[in-house]
Design an enzyme around this catalytic site. Structure first.
Site, PDB file in Angstrom:
ATOM      1  N   ASP A 338     -17.735 -24.544  21.712  1.00  0.00           N
ATOM      2  CA  ASP A 338     -18.848 -23.895  21.015  1.00  0.00           C
ATOM      3  C   ASP A 338     -18.508 -22.464  20.597  1.00  0.00           C
ATOM      4  O   ASP A 338     -19.403 -21.641  20.387  1.00  0.00           O
ATOM      5  CB  ASP A 338     -20.082 -23.849  21.931  1.00  0.00           C
ATOM      6  N   SER A 363     -19.310 -16.833  19.244  1.00  0.00           N
ATOM      7  CA  SER A 363     -20.072 -17.725  20.107  1.00  0.00           C
ATOM      8  C   SER A 363     -21.109 -18.421  19.241  1.00  0.00           C
ATOM      9  O   SER A 363     -21.927 -17.759  18.603  1.00  0.00           O
ATOM     10  CB  SER A 363     -20.758 -16.949  21.233  1.00  0.00           C
ATOM     11  N   ARG A 364     -21.078 -19.746  19.222  1.00  0.00           N
ATOM     12  CA  ARG A 364     -21.960 -20.482  18.312  1.00  0.00           C
ATOM     13  C   ARG A 364     -23.370 -20.666  18.871  1.00  0.00           C
ATOM     14  O   ARG A 364     -24.213 -21.267  18.208  1.00  0.00           O
ATOM     15  CB  ARG A 364     -21.324 -21.844  17.975  1.00  0.00           C
ATOM     16  N   VAL A 365     -23.607 -20.162  20.077  1.00  0.00           N
ATOM     17  CA  VAL A 365     -24.974 -20.216  20.610  1.00  0.00           C
ATOM     18  C   VAL A 365     -25.539 -18.804  20.757  1.00  0.00           C
ATOM     19  O   VAL A 365     -26.549 -18.596  21.411  1.00  0.00           O
ATOM     20  CB  VAL A 365     -25.016 -20.927  21.983  1.00  0.00           C
TER      21      VAL A 365
END
Length: 501
Positions: A338, A363-365
């Site tokens: 992620d 960071s994809r979150v």
């Protein structure tokens, strides 16, 4: 037609009367031995990942099923096996003991203690290979897993249940990020598992000693498959660590697992696959090497309310050659995770540590993995640093710079200095918030660069003593309320006055 019908009826009757179980052999014999891999014939009903037992009691793991033979990984003393030895299928898949009794222990690649302490008698066993939690059992990442590293918690935040890759050349501080994250979980009810794959034994010992000194082993399990161990153990070790982590996740607890590193894991799997005569593919890796890591990392999850709220966060480490993130294994793992934290050799050698490249790290979150107060305070930090890097590279070729550009460059220098951090010294998020607020809001601009560290230490000292109430408010509320902001400004100004700025 009547004759045909009679023949078919007779065949059907013969099938009904036959004992199918006895028509398949449950025993075989070793046809070939080579480097902890046994090629066995006769095990016609063997299952993938099934445990087998050789005639002298040594266990093995079925990894390859061919038309006329079975490839088995030897899990015991390979030197005691001989060609022609009999092999018996056990009928069970490989499982490992799990439970709280493993906390504070150092295990080998198949989960057996190697720290010289008492034997472990587990009450529960988990399969080493397991299907990852499905979509119905998961929920979105909604709680931060603070690493204690300023550059990560502010710009590349990690959430509980996330898979965040740590990637970079050798000796750029990848392992340090993992161990610092473990140290920062003290008192936060997070179980940590460190899996060492293909590392030097001395390095693992130093990590264990550091964890003991910092009183972190009581909530940590170390699984070690060092460089001098067989490729078979290096292949199995991360799955054993994952099985341990899944136990705590199923109990509704938060767990963190660090795989150090998966590039060496892929090399071990390549060696095993070539011994099993599997056809090589790109860079001589077998064609299923992507599945090797995807089925491991997909087991990290953040479970929803119906399944106990537990989580398993994975921090895989990948070593690159000459910062080549487009190589086969790095691109595979990047596509599974992620986000990635990219460590740059040039930054590391210039003294900027941790050497995180802000441009390549992501960071994809992101917003889901930060508290509201950190979002508010550190929201502009990434942009400020990116602007500084661009202006600093341009300034090398310019003799005259306007006043505005000079101010941005000077501010950027202090922000870079502010984010530097020594090893094994994680910073709590409440202290990070106050320091980042000071840097972003220009309170460090007239401070000499070499005095930033002194300012930081004095700021933390005041937070621990005079401003202890402010610390409690930040931790409890986690939002930038007006009264909190006023106290932060007062603290920063008081610190500046004491440093005679």
């Amino acid at each position: 037609m009547q004759v045909v019908k009679e023949i078919l009826d007779r065949i059907e009757q013969d099938i009904k009367n036959a004992d199918i179980g006895d028509s398949f052999s449950k025993k075989g014999e070793i046809l070939e031995l080579k480097d902890w891999v046994a090629i066995v014939v006769g095990l016609d009903d063997a299952m993938f990942s099934e445990i087998v037992e050789f005639e002298n009691g040594i266990k093995g793991l079925v990894l390859d099923l061919s038309n006329d033979s079975v490839g088995i990984l030897v899990l015991g003393d390979y030197s005691k096996l001989r060609q022609g030895d009999t092999v018996r299928a056990v009928g069970k898949v490989l499982s490992v003991g799990v439970g709280e009794e493993y906390l504070g222990r150092v295990l080998d690649g198949i989960g057996m203690p190697i720290d010289g302490l008492a034997d472990i008698k587990p009450k529960t066993f988990n399969p080493v290979e397991k299907i990852a939690p499905g979509v119905i059992t998961r929920q979105g990442v909604n709680k931060p897993l603070e690493t204690g590293i300023k550059a990560i918690d502010t710009m590349v935040p990690i959430g509980r249940g996330q898979r965040e890759l740590i990637i970079g050349n050798r000796q750029t501080g990848k392992t340090t990020i993992g161990t610092d994250t473990i140290l920062n979980q003290k008192g936060k009810d997070v179980i940590c598992i460190y899996v060492s794959i293909g590392q030097k034994e001395g390095k693992v010992r130093r990590i264990v000693e550091t964890l003991k000194e910092k009183d972190a082993m009581k909530y940590t399990i170390v699984v070690s498959a060092p460089a001098n161990s067989p490729s078979v153990l290096q292949y199995i070790a991360p799955y054993v660590g994952c099985a341990l982590g899944e136990f705590f996740m199923a109990q509704g607890k938060d767990a963190l697992i660090i795989y150090d590193d998966l590039s060496k894991h892929a090399v071990a799997y390549r060696e095993v696959s070539l011994l099993l005569r599997r056809p090589p593919w790109r860079e001589a890796y077998p064609g299923d090497v992507f599945y090797l890591h995807s089925r491991l990392l997909e087991r990290a999850a953040n479970l929803n309310k119906d399944f106990g709220w537990g989580s398993l966060t994975a921090l895989p480490i990948i070593e690159t050659l000459d910062s080549d993130v487009s190589a086969y294994i790095p691109t595979n793992v990047i596509s599974i995770t992620d986000g990635q934290i990219f460590l740059e050799t040039e930054l590391f050698n210039s003294g900027i540590r941790p050497a995180i490249d802000v441009g390549l790290s992501v960071s994809r979150v992101w917003w889901s993995a930060q508290t509201k107060i950190m979002k508010k305070v550190a929201g502009k930090l990434r942009l400020e640093l990116a602007s500084f890097r661009e202006l600093a590279s341009f300034a090398q070729f310019a003799s005259d710079l306007d006043e505005s550009t000079q101010r941005k460059i000077e501010k950027g220098k202090r922000l870079v200095e502010m984010l530097k951090q020594p090893n094994n010294d994680p910073i709590p998020f409440n202290k990070q918030v106050v320091l980042i607020y000071a840097g972003i809001n220009d309170y460090l601009n007239d401070l000499p660069v070499n005095k930033v560290l002194e300012f930081e230490k004095l700021l933390y000292l005041k937070l621990d003593t005079v401003y202890a109430d402010l610390t409690k408010k930040i931790i409890d509320k986690k939002t930038l309320e007006e009264d909190i902001e006023k106290e932060m400004i007062a603290l920063i100004k008081e610190t500046r006055e004491e440093m005679k700025i």
